[in-house]
Design a protein around this motif. Structure first.
Motif, short mmCIF file in Angstrom:
data_model
loop_
_atom_site.label_atom_id
_atom_site.label_comp_id
_atom_site.label_asym_id
_atom_site.label_seq_id
_atom_site.Cartn_x
_atom_site.Cartn_y
_atom_site.Cartn_z
N GLU A 259 -20.43 3.60 -2.13
CA GLU A 259 -20.97 2.77 -3.21
C GLU A 259 -20.50 1.35 -2.99
OE1 GLU A 259 -19.29 4.65 -6.64
OE2 GLU A 259 -17.51 5.16 -5.49
N LYS A 260 -21.33 0.40 -3.32
CA LYS A 260 -20.99 -1.00 -3.11
C LYS A 260 -20.02 -1.46 -4.19
CE LYS A 260 -22.91 -2.44 0.62
NZ LYS A 260 -22.03 -2.92 1.70
N LEU A 261 -18.81 -1.82 -3.78
CA LEU A 261 -17.80 -2.32 -4.71
C LEU A 261 -17.39 -3.72 -4.25
CD1 LEU A 261 -15.54 0.87 -4.91
CD2 LEU A 261 -17.22 0.13 -6.59
N PRO A 262 -16.93 -4.56 -5.20
CA PRO A 262 -16.47 -5.89 -4.79
C PRO A 262 -15.37 -5.80 -3.73
CG PRO A 262 -16.63 -5.74 -7.18
CD PRO A 262 -16.87 -4.36 -6.66
N ARG A 263 -14.50 -4.78 -3.88
CA ARG A 263 -13.44 -4.57 -2.88
C ARG A 263 -13.01 -3.12 -2.96
NH1 ARG A 263 -7.81 -4.88 -2.70
NH2 ARG A 263 -6.98 -5.52 -0.68
N LEU A 264 -13.04 -2.42 -1.81
CA LEU A 264 -12.61 -1.03 -1.77
C LEU A 264 -11.09 -1.00 -1.65
CD1 LEU A 264 -13.74 1.91 -1.65
CD2 LEU A 264 -13.46 1.76 0.83
N PRO A 265 -10.38 -0.39 -2.63
CA PRO A 265 -8.91 -0.46 -2.63
C PRO A 265 -8.27 0.59 -1.72
CG PRO A 265 -9.67 0.64 -4.60
CD PRO A 265 -10.91 0.26 -3.84
N PHE A 266 -8.84 0.83 -0.55
CA PHE A 266 -8.29 1.81 0.38
C PHE A 266 -8.36 1.25 1.79
CE2 PHE A 266 -10.12 4.11 -3.20
CZ PHE A 266 -9.04 4.87 -3.62
N ASP B 193 -3.61 7.32 9.01
CA ASP B 193 -3.01 7.37 7.67
C ASP B 193 -3.87 6.59 6.69
OD1 ASP B 193 -0.73 8.91 8.25
OD2 ASP B 193 0.25 7.18 9.19
N ILE B 194 -4.19 7.23 5.55
CA ILE B 194 -5.03 6.59 4.53
C ILE B 194 -4.11 6.04 3.43
CG2 ILE B 194 -6.88 6.94 2.86
CD1 ILE B 194 -7.86 9.27 4.58
N TYR B 195 -4.39 4.80 3.02
CA TYR B 195 -3.55 4.13 2.03
C TYR B 195 -4.40 3.68 0.84
CZ TYR B 195 0.01 3.75 5.71
OH TYR B 195 0.92 4.02 6.70
N VAL B 196 -3.79 3.67 -0.36
CA VAL B 196 -4.35 2.95 -1.50
C VAL B 196 -3.64 1.61 -1.52
CG1 VAL B 196 -2.73 4.04 -3.13
CG2 VAL B 196 -4.82 2.96 -3.98
N PRO C 207 0.82 -1.22 0.00
CA PRO C 207 0.00 0.00 0.00
C PRO C 207 0.85 1.27 0.00
CG PRO C 207 0.00 -1.00 2.19
CD PRO C 207 0.71 -1.96 1.29
N VAL C 208 0.26 2.37 -0.54
CA VAL C 208 0.92 3.66 -0.64
C VAL C 208 0.11 4.68 0.16
CG1 VAL C 208 1.64 5.52 -2.19
CG2 VAL C 208 1.87 3.13 -2.91
N ASN C 209 0.81 5.43 1.04
CA ASN C 209 0.14 6.46 1.83
C ASN C 209 -0.28 7.62 0.92
OD1 ASN C 209 0.79 9.19 3.74
ND2 ASN C 209 -0.60 7.66 4.57
N ILE C 210 -1.57 8.00 0.99
CA ILE C 210 -2.07 9.06 0.11
C ILE C 210 -2.62 10.25 0.89
CG2 ILE C 210 -2.58 7.56 -1.86
CD1 ILE C 210 -5.49 7.45 -0.91
N SER C 211 -2.90 10.09 2.20
CA SER C 211 -3.42 11.22 2.97
C SER C 211 -3.47 10.82 4.45
CB SER C 211 -4.81 11.62 2.49
OG SER C 211 -5.20 12.84 3.06
N LYS C 212 -3.95 11.76 5.29
CA LYS C 212 -4.04 11.49 6.72
C LYS C 212 -5.19 12.29 7.31
CE LYS C 212 -1.36 11.90 11.04
NZ LYS C 212 -1.46 10.49 11.44
#
Length: 735
Positions: free
Chosen positions: A250-257, A264-267, A229-234
């Protein structure tokens, strides 16, 4: 007073000198002596044995005084003792509470949770903590400034915890007011008495900007090659020790965050803009009980495009048709291509270029393509189908990184420079019976066209140009053979029109080229003669109906029926068949006048033909039926009558609903009826019948009731309602 023994005393502090106890001398004892924690004011009078306090005790100084008392004889020797005397000092409320600081300072964040403490004040009281004397209660006395009707801060009266109120959580804003002064008040006696001691202290509160803020829009380049994962915000809550979480909008198969325990927020994986170009989700903060600490923050992520998609031709083969007479510079069509990269960006900007042309005849560069739009144009003179019917072009489509070849076929099509020519300029006369069915083909016609087959220039459309003002005929074209088929569209009528002189023209759907016009060769003539057929007589109307009142007199004229013969023959009524007359009779006259009829049809003869028409007579109801009591259910009351019972009675009427929209129920004006029974309205068709007392015998009573249907005219009926007073079963029905 009492003998020498171990003894305990409870004495309130303060209060001055006092006598506690007198010990009695028992021979040979002649005096007493005391020792121990006398504090300089506790003593015993040796000869009399009086134990006393010569001053005031202080609970805060010493809570318990322990002494020993003994008795002595004349020689000073101990007779009895020593015995323990314990004096417990009782506290009185003689100390005010004191804060542990002369001034307090605190910091609160904007939008902090209501009721969540951000600071504490603390006071102590030197009185006995096990009593109300030292139980303290905190409150906010003043609030500077106080711009709203409700206070922005609140204090826990037991702990001194200061927190934002619900109003404060909403309105606190350092941009509007960054400092507040609270006067905090503390009272002992748990704040429950008016004479409690009090103290106050100033609390200086600084309002700071909320730490809990949504970051600005996060932009991530698609298909990143970084290690995830990559840190994108906090994000950061106003409260320490919270638990952060993410939930998706929104309903997604998998939230990539994901989010870490420190906000710390990651992608968590590379993103593909062409698959999804934006994401929206929420970040929440909760305490260890699972309750929300802050309002959820909405996080927006935009996936930025990179040039990772080549141009794509919209069609495997683009076919463009060009007429022979198209002039140089004309737009002849467009080559369409798309790019999955971001719209209106340089990554999806396309350039078009003609790479090759086959055949290169009569010259190499017959076509030009506009590089930004893909629009194809002719260069130089018009194309000739005789030189080449088709041209094959390869168009190179490029974006800044990729390229694609799109295939184009240019078809040179014939221009409409030939008019249709009829094989016969006159098709003579066709004879038709007037009863020829609609849709029948009456004649096949044909014209020819010298233009290219199976194009709009050679397809022939046939139309009746003159001689058919009512559009009685239509002409259909067989697109494969170009033959025309004349059909009957509307019924023929010898008496109305026995002869048609038709002029038929032949045209193309494609416009003729300039300088070419249709002429007499595209016209043909046809005569249609309609022959007479003996037709049945006809009524003036398709059906007849009338409405009369049901009480009309016998021999009243209710309707007149008229018929005629298309050939002009005389007509006469021959038969009338009655249906559903319900025993009533109808008479008719030869002139077609009906004296009485309910529902039937009438047969009319003219020449050798017959016709029939349906007649309907609707009878209007007259209010001629008296209202009655419905007898679907027997009326009864259980014996013995206890009082308060009632039952529903219903009125009915054989007339139409219109005439009894509201019934009126009343008792006959007889003393016996009015003494025993009562009628009260329930609704338009029902009323309640109630016994007025409990003194009824077990038998059947006749209750005289007057019913009025309120019709037009109103009808009134007196009925005797049979009412049983009977012994009942457990299900409340008569045995």
């Amino acid at each position: 007073t009492g003998p020498l023994k171990d003894i305990d005393f409870s004495v309130q502090e303060g209060g001055g000198p006092r006598i506690l106890y007198q010990f009695k001398l028992e021979p040979p004892a002649v005096s007493f002596r005391t020792s121990g924690e006398k504090a300089g004011i506790i003593a015993i009078e040796p000869r009399t044995g009086i134990l006393y306090i010569n001053g005031s005790l202080d609970w805060e100084t010493k809570k318990v005084h322990k002494l020993q008392v003994e008795s002595l004889d004349e020689s000073g020797k101990r007779v009895k003792g020593p015995y323990n005397v314990t004096i417990h000092v009782e506290d009185i409320n003689d100390n005010p509470p004191e804060f542990n600081q002369t001034k307090y300072y605190g910091v609160v964040r904007q939008n902090s949770r209501p009721g969540k403490p951000f600071m504490y004040v603390h006071a102590t009281d030197r009185d006995d903590p096990t009593t109300l004397h030292a139980q303290l209660s905190y409150s906010i006395l003043h609030h500077f400034p106080n711009p709203y009707a409700e206070m922005l801060f609140q204090i826990d009266n037991a702990t001194g915890a200061i927190s934002p109120s619900r109003t404060g959580s909403y309105y606190l804003d350092p941009q509007k007011q960054d400092t507040f002064t609270l006067v905090v008040y503390v009272k002992d006696m748990a704040g429950m008495t008016a004479n409690a001691f009090t103290s106050s202290v100033d609390v200086i509160i600084t309002v700071k900007e909320s730490l809990w803020k949504a970051p600005s829009i996060i932009r991530i380049k698609e298909n990143s090659t970084q290690v995830h994962p990559v840190n994108i915000s906090k994000v950061q809550s106003n409260e320490p020790g919270v638990i952060y979480g993410i939930f998706e909008k929104e309903k997604l198969p998998r939230l990539p965050f994901s989010i870490s325990e420190n906000g710390d927020i990651y992608v968590t994986q590379p993103l593909d803009r062409e698959e999804k170009d934006t994401y929206t989700f929420y970040v929440v903060s909760k305490d260890n009980t699972g309750e929300l600490v802050d309002k959820p923050l909405q996080i927006h992520v935009i996936v930025e495009d990179i040039n990772d998609n080549p141009p794509v031709c919209q069609q495997d083969l683009t076919i463009i048709e060009v007429q022979e007479n198209e002039k140089g510079g004309s737009n002849i069509g467009t080559v369409f291509a798309t790019d999955m990269d971001e719209k209106d960006s340089l990554n999806s900007r396309l350039h078009f270029q003609i790479q090759s042309q086959e055949p290169e005849f009569p010259s190499k560069n017959l076509f030009y393509i506009q590089q930004d739009t893909g629009t194809l144009q002719l260069i130089g003179p018009s194309l000739s189908k005789r030189e080449s019917a088709k041209y094959f072009l390869k168009v190179l489509v490029t974006d800044p990184q990729f390229e694609t070849i799109c295939n184009v076929e240019v078809h040179v099509i014939d221009i409409n420079d030939q008019i249709p020519i009829f094989k016969n300029s006159d098709y003579g006369t066709v004879t038709l019976a007037e009863d020829t069915p609609i849709g029948s083909v009456i004649l096949e016609i044909e014209a020819t066209d010298g233009d290219e087959p199976a194009t709009g220039s050679s397809l022939i459309i046939y139309q009746v140009k003159e001689g058919d003002p009512n559009n009685t005929f239509t002409i259909e074209t067989d697109s494969e053979t170009n033959r025309g088929f004349i059909r009957i569209k509307k019924a023929l009528d010898f008496e109305t029109r026995p002869l048609y002189n038709l002029v038929i023209n032949a045209t193309n759907p494609e416009p003729l080229v300039e300088g070419v016009e249709y002429n007499a060769s595209s016209l043909t003539m046809l005569k249609l003669a309609v022959t007479n057929v003996d037709e049945p007589p006809a009524f003036q109307k398709p059906f007849y109906k009338a409405e009369v009142s049901e009480d009309i007199p016998v021999n009243t004229l209710v309707m007149t029926v008229e018929a005629y013969d298309p050939e002009g023959d005389s007509v006469r009524v021959s038969k009338m068949v009655l249906k559903d007359t319900q025993g009533k009779y109808a008479q008719y006259l030869a002139c077609g006048k009906i004296l009485f009829l309910q529902k039937n049809y009438l047969l009319v003869e003219g020449g050798s033909q017959k016709s029939k028409v349906f007649l309907t007579l609707h009878l209007r109801d007259v209010n001629d039926n008296y209202p009655q009591i419905a007898t679907d259910y027997p009326t009864f009351f259980c014996y013995p009558v206890s009082g308060g019972e009632r039952t529903l009675i219903q009125a009915t009427d054989a007339d139409e609903q219109l005439f009894y929209s509201k019934f009126t129920f009343s008792l006959v004006d007889e003393m016996n009826a009015r003494n025993n029974w009562e009628v009260s309205k329930f609704n338009a068709t029902h009323a309640f019948l109630s016994p007025k007392h409990a003194n009824f015998e077990e038998k059947v009573y006749d209750v005289p009731i007057i019913l009025n249907d309120n019709g037009n005219p109103p009808l009134e009926n007196k009925v005797n309602l049979k009412v049983s007073i009977c012994k009942c079963s457990s299900e409340n029905s008569c045995f």
